[in-house]
Design a protein around this motif. Structure first.
Motif, PDB file in Angstrom:
ATOM      1  N   GLY A  41       0.811  -1.214   0.000  1.00  0.00           N
ATOM      2  CA  GLY A  41       0.000   0.000   0.000  1.00  0.00           C
ATOM      3  C   GLY A  41       0.843   1.262   0.000  1.00  0.00           C
ATOM      4  O   GLY A  41       0.400   2.306  -0.483  1.00  0.00           O
ATOM      5  N   LEU A  44       1.214   2.802  -3.478  1.00  0.00           N
ATOM      6  CA  LEU A  44       0.036   3.288  -4.195  1.00  0.00           C
ATOM      7  C   LEU A  44       0.045   4.813  -4.270  1.00  0.00           C
ATOM      8  O   LEU A  44       0.678   5.477  -3.442  1.00  0.00           O
ATOM      9  CB  LEU A  44      -1.237   2.813  -3.485  1.00  0.00           C
ATOM     10  N   ASP A  48      -5.196   6.631  -3.016  1.00  0.00           N
ATOM     11  CA  ASP A  48      -5.430   5.201  -2.854  1.00  0.00           C
ATOM     12  C   ASP A  48      -4.696   4.666  -1.627  1.00  0.00           C
ATOM     13  O   ASP A  48      -5.199   3.795  -0.923  1.00  0.00           O
ATOM     14  CB  ASP A  48      -4.981   4.437  -4.095  1.00  0.00           C
ATOM     15  N   ARG A  49      -3.490   5.178  -1.390  1.00  0.00           N
ATOM     16  CA  ARG A  49      -2.709   4.752  -0.229  1.00  0.00           C
ATOM     17  C   ARG A  49      -3.458   5.060   1.058  1.00  0.00           C
ATOM     18  O   ARG A  49      -3.548   4.232   1.961  1.00  0.00           O
ATOM     19  CB  ARG A  49      -1.345   5.436  -0.236  1.00  0.00           C
ATOM     20  N   PHE A  52      -6.366   2.657   1.355  1.00  0.00           N
ATOM     21  CA  PHE A  52      -5.837   1.320   1.654  1.00  0.00           C
ATOM     22  C   PHE A  52      -5.499   1.200   3.137  1.00  0.00           C
ATOM     23  O   PHE A  52      -5.921   0.268   3.811  1.00  0.00           O
ATOM     24  CB  PHE A  52      -4.597   1.074   0.781  1.00  0.00           C
ATOM     25  N   GLY A 120     -10.141  -1.463  -7.279  1.00  0.00           N
ATOM     26  CA  GLY A 120      -9.066  -0.575  -7.711  1.00  0.00           C
ATOM     27  C   GLY A 120      -8.781  -0.641  -9.198  1.00  0.00           C
ATOM     28  O   GLY A 120      -9.366  -1.428  -9.944  1.00  0.00           O
ATOM     29  N   SER A 121      -7.833   0.174  -9.600  1.00  0.00           N
ATOM     30  CA  SER A 121      -7.434   0.244 -11.002  1.00  0.00           C
ATOM     31  C   SER A 121      -6.449  -0.878 -11.331  1.00  0.00           C
ATOM     32  O   SER A 121      -5.821  -1.446 -10.440  1.00  0.00           O
ATOM     33  CB  SER A 121      -6.766   1.590 -11.275  1.00  0.00           C
ATOM     34  N   GLU A 123      -3.582  -0.471 -12.551  1.00  0.00           N
ATOM     35  CA  GLU A 123      -2.263  -0.007 -12.121  1.00  0.00           C
ATOM     36  C   GLU A 123      -2.034  -0.317 -10.639  1.00  0.00           C
ATOM     37  O   GLU A 123      -0.950  -0.744 -10.241  1.00  0.00           O
ATOM     38  CB  GLU A 123      -2.098   1.504 -12.372  1.00  0.00           C
ATOM     39  N   ASP A 124      -3.069  -0.091  -9.830  1.00  0.00           N
ATOM     40  CA  ASP A 124      -2.957  -0.400  -8.406  1.00  0.00           C
ATOM     41  C   ASP A 124      -2.760  -1.901  -8.199  1.00  0.00           C
ATOM     42  O   ASP A 124      -1.936  -2.327  -7.383  1.00  0.00           O
ATOM     43  CB  ASP A 124      -4.195   0.064  -7.638  1.00  0.00           C
ATOM     44  N   ARG A 125      -3.506  -2.703  -8.940  1.00  0.00           N
ATOM     45  CA  ARG A 125      -3.363  -4.153  -8.821  1.00  0.00           C
ATOM     46  C   ARG A 125      -1.971  -4.598  -9.261  1.00  0.00           C
ATOM     47  O   ARG A 125      -1.391  -5.515  -8.692  1.00  0.00           O
ATOM     48  CB  ARG A 125      -4.451  -4.875  -9.613  1.00  0.00           C
TER      49      ARG A 125
END
Length: 148
Positions: A41, A44, A48-49, A52, A120-121, A123-125
């Motif tokens: 996390g 991110l 998002d961080r 998370f 999530g996106s 990119e995040d995954r």
């Protein structure tokens, strides 16, 4: 020297070495770049961080009773190890309670991470996947090309 005392001392020393090694690993993991899903996390994007970390804090807050039970079980195990006569069955039960508490909290954290990743996106995954691959000590494999 009494063989039971030697055995109890040996068990206690192994237990304490494990505690020290685990604590050291935990501290080193906190200061270095983490490679678990939970620590991923930190890689991110800021928004998002924050979401998370908030999700993981909620899991810990909701799991407070389980965490406290695991801590109490470890204290009981330590106390049993210090007794003149070792009650192996009680020690095993206390350690099992601690292990079950750890597994319960970990399962809840992982379920929340799965929910976060699902919403999530890509990119995040991808960031989470990279962290997981580093955690297991493997190099990232090239992406599989889709055939037409």
């Amino acid at each position: 020297m009494n063989p039971r005392l030697v055995a109890a001392s040996l068990v206690l020393n192994v237990f304490l070495i494990g505690v020290v090694a685990g604590g050291t690993g935990w501290l080193l993991g906190r200061s270095g770049p983490g490679y678990s899903l939970e620590s991923a996390g930190s890689r991110l994007p800021a928004g998002d961080r924050k979401a998370f970390r908030q999700a993981l804090r909620e899991v810990r807050r909701e799991s407070r009773d389980v965490i406290v039970d695991g801590q109490q079980a470890r204290r009981e195990a330590a106390n049993l190890l210090q007794q003149p006569t070792l009650d192996a069955a009680a020690l095993a039960a206390a350690l099992e309670r601690a292990r079950n508490a750890d597994a319960t909290v970990r399962t809840r954290l992982e379920q929340r991470i799965v929910a976060f990743a699902a919403a999530g996106s890509p990119e995040d995954r991808h960031l989470l996947a990279d962290a997981l691959l580093r955690h297991v000590g493997r190099q990232r494999t090239p992406p599989v090309k889709n055939s037409p």
